[in-house]
Design a protein around this motif. Sequence first.
Motif, PDB file in Angstrom:
ATOM      1  N   TRP A   7     -12.068  25.637 -29.541  1.00 31.05           N
ATOM      2  CA  TRP A   7     -12.440  26.069 -30.887  1.00 31.05           C
ATOM      3  C   TRP A   7     -13.962  26.085 -30.977  1.00 31.05           C
ATOM      4  O   TRP A   7     -14.624  25.100 -30.645  1.00 31.05           O
ATOM      5  CB  TRP A   7     -11.870  25.105 -31.924  1.00 31.05           C
ATOM      6  N   PRO A   9     -17.058  26.139 -33.408  1.00 28.71           N
ATOM      7  CA  PRO A   9     -17.427  25.968 -34.814  1.00 28.71           C
ATOM      8  C   PRO A   9     -18.335  27.098 -35.299  1.00 28.71           C
ATOM      9  O   PRO A   9     -18.903  27.850 -34.493  1.00 28.71           O
ATOM     10  CB  PRO A   9     -18.179  24.627 -34.817  1.00 28.71           C
ATOM     11  N   GLU A  10     -18.469  27.199 -36.591  1.00 24.05           N
ATOM     12  CA  GLU A  10     -19.319  28.229 -37.190  1.00 24.05           C
ATOM     13  C   GLU A  10     -20.742  28.164 -36.641  1.00 24.05           C
ATOM     14  O   GLU A  10     -21.301  27.091 -36.453  1.00 24.05           O
ATOM     15  CB  GLU A  10     -19.351  28.037 -38.701  1.00 24.05           C
ATOM     16  N   TRP A  13     -23.854  29.473 -30.490  1.00 24.47           N
ATOM     17  CA  TRP A  13     -23.801  28.439 -29.458  1.00 24.47           C
ATOM     18  C   TRP A  13     -24.117  29.056 -28.101  1.00 24.47           C
ATOM     19  O   TRP A  13     -23.850  30.224 -27.850  1.00 24.47           O
ATOM     20  CB  TRP A  13     -22.406  27.804 -29.417  1.00 24.47           C
ATOM     21  N   GLY A  27     -15.959  29.100 -40.787  1.00 20.12           N
ATOM     22  CA  GLY A  27     -14.644  28.557 -40.475  1.00 20.12           C
ATOM     23  C   GLY A  27     -14.366  28.445 -38.996  1.00 20.12           C
ATOM     24  O   GLY A  27     -13.375  27.833 -38.590  1.00 20.12           O
ATOM     25  N   GLY A  28     -15.231  29.068 -38.140  1.00 21.72           N
ATOM     26  CA  GLY A  28     -15.062  28.978 -36.701  1.00 21.72           C
ATOM     27  C   GLY A  28     -14.028  29.961 -36.172  1.00 21.72           C
ATOM     28  O   GLY A  28     -13.441  30.746 -36.918  1.00 21.72           O
ATOM     29  N   LYS A  29     -13.790  29.917 -34.856  1.00 25.91           N
ATOM     30  CA  LYS A  29     -12.800  30.806 -34.250  1.00 25.91           C
ATOM     31  C   LYS A  29     -12.287  30.212 -32.940  1.00 25.91           C
ATOM     32  O   LYS A  29     -12.948  29.386 -32.309  1.00 25.91           O
ATOM     33  CB  LYS A  29     -13.402  32.183 -33.983  1.00 25.91           C
ATOM     34  N   LYS A  30     -11.103  30.655 -32.535  1.00 21.36           N
ATOM     35  CA  LYS A  30     -10.539  30.262 -31.256  1.00 21.36           C
ATOM     36  C   LYS A  30     -11.182  31.085 -30.142  1.00 21.36           C
ATOM     37  O   LYS A  30     -11.612  32.208 -30.361  1.00 21.36           O
ATOM     38  CB  LYS A  30      -9.026  30.475 -31.240  1.00 21.36           C
TER      39      LYS A  30
END
Length: 241
Positions: A7, A9-10, A13, A27-30
């Motif tokens: 996962w 995070p928002e 990176w 909300g982030g993403k897989k």
Amino acid sequence: YARVGAWIPEGTWFDFFTGDEYTAPAGGKKATFLRTMDSIPVLIPAGGVIPLSGDEGNGSDNPRLLQVAVFAGNRSYSLYEDGRQNGTEGSLETRFENRCETEGGITRQILTIHAAGDAAVLPHGREMQVEFRTIPAGTMTVTEDGMPVAVDDAYRDCLIARFPFDPAKTYVVTAEYPTPTEIEKLIARAKVVLTSAEEKIPVKVAFFKALKTAENRSQYAQIIQESALKPADKARLTEIL
């Protein structure tokens, strides 16, 4: 490649080892990371500053050579060191202020370094090696209390500056380079991935020639999917999208 789900995070990176850049919405993403068996995904937030020991061996003393891995973006970090390993009192805090400026097609990543505390906890002859991990080429400058400092040449796949460090001084390390477009960054990354891919040379050559015609993210992804590359290499090339 080995695969692992994670996962993100928002935010933005970077992979510490590959330099791959990932951006996740609110909300982030897989995500699914693909890596060779000698690597693992380790994500650092944009602007991250990671101090490392550059000394030989696996000791725990304060290092004489402090390697500082710097990632593009805006962030700060404080490194705390004390003399407990040597039975002495006192401590020193070194502050790293990392910021990114873009103007007129030029980007500057600027790292300001200043320390406060007891310099006696540091080993004699402390050196600093600043490594801009996400900047492969450009120009480097270092100043000590506003005066230019000569830096040792270092050869690697990113910009590096190595210089003697006096904790009583303030240092500013600047990397300057032409601001790349999104598609330029994608194609540069694809070239690195393709170099280590287990594909036949004619397949690599034909693919990269086609990829250089891409003008945006959608065309980039389409050229990859329509190529003769192996499925695993296609997945590795598109995992950052």
